[in-house]
Design a protein around this motif. Sequence first.
Motif, PDB file in Angstrom:
ATOM      1  N   CYS A  43       0.925  -1.176  -0.075  1.00  0.00           N
ATOM      2  CA  CYS A  43       0.011  -0.015   0.063  1.00  0.00           C
ATOM      3  C   CYS A  43       0.854   1.237  -0.134  1.00  0.00           C
ATOM      4  CB  CYS A  43      -1.063   0.180   1.303  1.00  0.00           C
ATOM      5  SG  CYS A  43      -2.395  -1.181   1.202  1.00  0.00           S
ATOM      6  N   HIS A  44       2.011   1.117   0.794  1.00  0.00           N
ATOM      7  CA  HIS A  44       2.754   2.517   1.176  1.00  0.00           C
ATOM      8  C   HIS A  44       3.796   2.581  -0.075  1.00  0.00           C
ATOM      9  CE1 HIS A  44       1.134   3.726   4.732  1.00  0.00           C
ATOM     10  NE2 HIS A  44       0.810   2.601   4.951  1.00  0.00           N
ATOM     11  N   SER A  50       5.302   5.846  -1.109  1.00  0.00           N
ATOM     12  CA  SER A  50       3.896   6.242  -1.205  1.00  0.00           C
ATOM     13  C   SER A  50       3.846   6.944  -2.710  1.00  0.00           C
ATOM     14  CB  SER A  50       3.362   7.031  -0.359  1.00  0.00           C
ATOM     15  OG  SER A  50       1.824   7.051  -0.473  1.00  0.00           O
ATOM     16  N   ARG A  51       2.622   7.553  -2.808  1.00  0.00           N
ATOM     17  CA  ARG A  51       2.271   8.060  -4.180  1.00  0.00           C
ATOM     18  C   ARG A  51       1.903   9.550  -3.978  1.00  0.00           C
ATOM     19  NH1 ARG A  51      -0.143   3.280  -3.879  1.00  0.00           N
ATOM     20  NH2 ARG A  51      -2.191   4.239  -3.205  1.00  0.00           N
ATOM     21  N   VAL A  56      -2.860   7.495   1.161  1.00  0.00           N
ATOM     22  CA  VAL A  56      -1.760   6.665   1.830  1.00  0.00           C
ATOM     23  C   VAL A  56      -0.349   7.648   2.030  1.00  0.00           C
ATOM     24  CG1 VAL A  56      -0.550   4.554   1.317  1.00  0.00           C
ATOM     25  CG2 VAL A  56      -2.766   4.734   0.518  1.00  0.00           C
ATOM     26  N   ARG A  58       3.503   8.698   3.023  1.00  0.00           N
ATOM     27  CA  ARG A  58       4.831   8.226   2.973  1.00  0.00           C
ATOM     28  C   ARG A  58       5.420   7.808   4.278  1.00  0.00           C
ATOM     29  NH1 ARG A  58       9.347   9.957  -0.465  1.00  0.00           N
ATOM     30  NH2 ARG A  58      11.455   9.832   0.563  1.00  0.00           N
TER      31      ARG A  58
END
Length: 613
Positions: A43-44, A50-51, A56, A58
Amino acid sequence: MRRIGRIGRAAALLLALTPWPVLAPAREVPDTIAQRALACTGCHGPQGQSRPEGYVPRLAGKPAGYLLAQLQAFRDGRRRHATMAALLQPLDDGMLAALADHFGEQAVPYPPPAASTLGPADAERARQLVTQGDASRRVPACAACHGRALTGVAPAVPGLLGLPADYLVAQLGAWRTGQRGAQAPDCMAEVARRLSPADLSLAARWLAAQPLPARSAPAESPPGAWPLECGRTAERRTAPPAPATGLVARGAYLATLGNCAGCHTAPGGAAMAGGRPIRTPYGVVHGGNLTPDPQTGIGRWSADDFHRAMHEGRAPDGRRLLPAFPYPSFTRLARADNDALFAWLRSLPPVVRPNRPHELRFPYGTALAMTAWQWLNFRPAPARAQAPAEGLARGEYLVTALGHCGECHAPRGRWSAPGRALTGGTLPGSAWTAPSLHPVEGRPTPAADTVALLRHGRHARGTASGPMAEVVLASTQHWQVADLQAAADYLHALPATPAPPVAAAADPAVLKAGERIYADRCADCHGADGRGAAGAYPPLAGNPTVTQRGVGNLLQLLKHGGFGPSTAGHPRPYGMPPADLPVADTAAVLTYIRQSWGQRAPGVTALDVQRGR
């Protein structure tokens, strides 16, 4: 007095027991924290970077102390997120600290900031809030705590740059509404409540549009003085209490056997002071305060009062207790064990904490309803002075009385009364099911495997996951080996149940689709042949959890992921990342797993998935 223990309400997702010998695969899995952290990076993002969009956050490069505090908060319920809680609950502070250190050490580039959508006036208002604060509302500048460069301050203050605006807005809103909290005094909650929702949104959108400085690491030292008094940072280890002796030590061990703290210790609260919510079919029950405080605890109880509650389900004033407290199992306890438990509870520090009222639907909780329930479903067991010391009798005593396994692993009858046969049941207030503990015809389970699973959380062919991993973490890993062996021998001697029927083959198109999803999402860990990886990822081939009648446990693990439990033998378990797939994909991949490698369990339909969710 309420339900003591959580071993009975734990569903055992035992990815372990094979109906035929399966050789361990030759491939090896790296014994590194980075490999274990793959359960988080699903997920991260890789290395926790992250994104740039979404909710979600960082993880990479944040102060390890801050990351540890957040992992503990998710695990203990101070931050609310179902998937994070399910993922982290089987882990102790040592494993959480290892994950926090790992992500804190990652130095990866930040994404470019989002384009600003603020007009000049709003941008200036946001800049002033972040860099100067608002004295009229007694709001300090964000930079006063999070560092002049807004990149955080070691060891426990996070940076505010490089995060999506949606995530920042959501977290500030959670602080403001009490959905997120820290140890008191909670300065972030104070700041969020003193600002208007509009100002919180302006600050979040301004922060998301700011570029990071060339040096984006957290500042090395904290400021000289905090603008607000804040709570303590996370502690990595708690000093062990002084060892008890005699009757008190015996009671402490019995409390571990029954996992009393599982219901009577609230997350982050004092030991046995109550307050933990427990979902039941008839509402929410709150664990009672069992410390010796005379006003809010059991300080005025006698040993006879305590024995009556355990044996008869009656409070000192004669009130009939809710069966969420499992006196239908505890009625089998010996008087000597009840006295030892009471002596241990009396040795605890008294805590003033009023018991929370239960949230029950009418007529549950009324005197008439409790009288009727006991009359229909409960008879006190014959009194006994001493507990069996060894053999199958000891195992039966541990499983049916102290461990109260039947509270979940036995099917429930009228008015949610637990049965006697340990043939499986639905976990009250949960989507998990507790499987049958009886052996299966033609598929004997070695008692040594059961001992290893309860003591270490895994053995060569499987892992305890889901709520059962929490039970291993808090209770069974601490049992004496002789008690584990006695319980395993008793379970092994139960009457065998028939093997699941062989189902017809599923639609080839569904199997083909499931095979593609499995190869893309599952095979790296569990192997193309379903044999898993020894010591890391459990086999799926020949797995009774995979082929059991219901698929609720599989759906929970697939959606939320999970780690094995942290134990003394295996303190750093491997984990599985969440995979919240579309309904059709979930049905296809589970059908493929249940009908591959010689398995012929019924397929999974889209309706099964929707019901399970």
